[in-house]
Design an enzyme around this catalytic site. Structure first.
Site, mmCIF file in Angstrom:
data_model
loop_
_atom_site.group_PDB
_atom_site.id
_atom_site.type_symbol
_atom_site.label_atom_id
_atom_site.label_comp_id
_atom_site.label_asym_id
_atom_site.label_seq_id
_atom_site.Cartn_x
_atom_site.Cartn_y
_atom_site.Cartn_z
ATOM 1 C CE LYS A 110 -95.682 -64.006 -21.064
ATOM 2 N NZ LYS A 110 -95.251 -64.682 -22.250
HETATM 3 C C1 LIG Z 1 -95.596 -64.469 -23.579
HETATM 4 C C2 LIG Z 1 -94.800 -65.051 -24.681
HETATM 5 C C3 LIG Z 1 -94.787 -64.492 -25.971
HETATM 6 C C4 LIG Z 1 -95.643 -63.282 -26.345
HETATM 7 O O1 LIG Z 1 -95.208 -62.086 -25.726
HETATM 8 P P1 LIG Z 1 -96.186 -60.812 -25.655
HETATM 9 O O2 LIG Z 1 -95.480 -59.850 -24.771
HETATM 10 O O3 LIG Z 1 -97.472 -61.304 -25.053
HETATM 11 O O4 LIG Z 1 -96.359 -60.309 -27.036
HETATM 12 C C5 LIG Z 1 -93.983 -65.081 -26.938
HETATM 13 N N1 LIG Z 1 -93.256 -66.192 -26.667
HETATM 14 C C6 LIG Z 1 -93.247 -66.744 -25.441
HETATM 15 C C7 LIG Z 1 -92.441 -67.974 -25.222
HETATM 16 C C8 LIG Z 1 -94.003 -66.213 -24.402
HETATM 17 O O5 LIG Z 1 -94.006 -66.787 -23.188
#
Ligand SMILES: *Cc1c(COP(=O)(O)O)cnc(C)c1O
Length: 472
Positions: A110
């Protein structure tokens, strides 16, 4: 480039305007009027760029209303504290390469988008002479990435609701150790959905929203989607560095994406549509497999919160996938009426059925899917460790498990590493019996004093708190 709503009810807007809004006024999601295109010669020219330079080019395809030199400064600042290559690639054998997206401050992918969004918001707010108060709910990862990206910014304040006593020690420390004046941690007596409902109540009150400059940075934010497209370009360029120059044009690779809200993989779909030679986008789900079911059968059946499992890859524990609407829009040939129709079908019978269109998911869009369970996760962490010595986190393990089921001869398979294993030390210990060491920086964070306001699950209390501390 201007942006329209997937439901057809929004005047076309420039990119910078969509950054400040959550949903479009008609409840839809902002999408480009038409997707930009990059030709193979341009891709070749980008081979020599650093990650921040490439990011300015790729984001610049979408953010045409922001000056290129401003974008270049933002991306340089956004990734300044990352390692030199920003997104490192490493092979784990069997034709699989990990794409490292977790080198940022909160050790999860993120950060890749949120660090850029922090820079972009500051820039846009300065130009418009405005301030923004971000009110959000988190079960851990998104909130900490947002706080680390926005801390210390002059024109943005963050009010982040989290469920009291329901986050890991690590997640709590990541958020509550921040002591910046513009960061407000609020621990609500309740679960994540209670937090989310409180946020929805405030966001649904247009007068309150306007009077207090309320905004959001959730996973539908276009600035995040655009910033995530960059590493699909980067990974393709780095893989083809090793390919003879005359074979590079059109050389296809596949990506596997551990998925929750369909944000990350949507960025991959945009990268493919824009011109990155991507053969397949493999969606990896955990036990909360609503998206896997949709891509295998064409039936989309979101779960209620109470039917959503708490798993050992918690950042993929979703009940519905907020970005899926952007895929549906493309699937239906950009027919906003069709999108609205699908949602009213969903309201009426709690699912919609696109099984007649399902064969196109792979044929036309390259999207296939699979799922992984707790047992799969542990086995995959173990086998990757034994085979390569690499320790992968549980979400990445879901990706590797599903990637292995979709390997094809002569097509490199890239798995997005969405978090560092240190964040999920208990699961790693369970899988391979290794107690992970924390870095000095992480240890300091875990030991730091914590700053958090405890609050009842009470809308009036939240309103009063936001009103008192909001930037004006
Ligand atoms: C948010 C997240 C995901 C999922 O990503 P999306 O964009 O919501 O599909 C997968 N792995 C981790 C570690 C995350 O923080």
């Amino acid at each position: 480039m201007r942006y329209i709503s997937t439901r057809g009810g929004m005047e076309p807007q420039p990119f910078s305007e969509t950054l400040l809004e959550g949903l479009a006024p008609d409840g839809g999601l902002a999408v480009p009027e038409q997707l930009p295109q990059v030709d193979p010669q341009t891709l070749e020219r980008w081979r020599a760029l650093t990650y921040p330079q490439l990011a300015a080019e790729v984001i610049g395809l979408f953010a045409t209303d922001i000056a290129r030199e401003d974008l270049a400064r933002m991306t340089a600042d956004a990734y300044a504290d990352f390692p030199d290559e920003v997104v490192p690639l490493r092979s784990i054998g069997d034709g699989i390469t990990l794409v490292g997206l977790s080198e940022g401050p909160t050790l999860a992918f993120k950060d890749m988008a949120m660090q850029f969004l922090g820079q972009a918001l500051e820039h846009v707010l300065e130009q418009k002479d405005r301030v923004l108060n971000i009110v959000g709910a988190t079960s851990g990862d998104t909130g900490s990435a947002a706080e680390h990206a926005l801390r210390g910014k002059e024109r943005v304040a963050v009010f982040m609701l989290s469920p009291q006593g329901r986050m890991s020690t690590f997640q709590r420390a990541q958020m509550y150790s921040l002591d910046d004046e513009n960061v407000h941690n609020i621990a609500v007596e309740g679960v994540f959905d209670d937090c989310q409902n409180l946020v929805k109540k405030l966001a649904g009150d247009i007068d309150f929203k306007r009077a207090n400059n309320i905004g959001a940075v959730n996973s539908i934010n276009l600035g995040r989607i655009a910033a995530q497209a960059v590493y699909y370009f980067w990974a393709w360029l780095r893989v083809t560095d090793a390919v003879e120059p005359e074979y590079r044009e059109g050389f296809e690779v596949s990506f596997t994406v551990p998925s929750g809200n369909f944000g990350n993989i949507l960025s991959g779909f945009y990268a493919k549509s824009v011109g990155v030679p991507i053969r397949r986008l493999v969606l990896a789900a955990n036990e909360n497999n609503v998206l896997d079911e949709f891509f295998r059968t064409g039936v989309y059946r979101p779960r209620s919160a109470s039917h959503t499992f708490a798993t050992s890859s918690p950042s993929m524990d979703i009940s519905k996938a907020s970005n899926l609407e952007r895929f549906i829009f493309e699937l239906l040939g950009r027919d906003a009426g069709g999108v609205v129709g699908a949602w009213s079908q969903l309201d009426a019978q709690s699912f919609f059925d696109f099984s007649a269109l399902q064969p196109r998911f792979e044929a036309e869009f390259g999207i296939v899917s699979g799922m992984s369970t707790h047992t799969d996760r542990l086995e995959t962490i173990r086998s990757v460790y034994e085979g390569s010595g690499e320790i992968i986190d549980p979400h990445t393990a879901d990706g590797v498990k599903v990637a292995r089921e979709h390997l094809e001869q002569d097509v490199p398979m890239l798995v997005l590493e969405t978090a560092k294993p240190q964040k999920f030390a208990e699961t790693i210990a369970e899988a391979i019996g290794v107690e992970l060491e924390y870095s000095d920086e992480v240890r300091r964070m875990l030991d730091a004093p914590q700053h958090v306001t405890e609050m009842a699950d009470d809308e009036a209390a939240l309103r009063a708190f936001v009103q008192k501390h909001a930037l004006r």
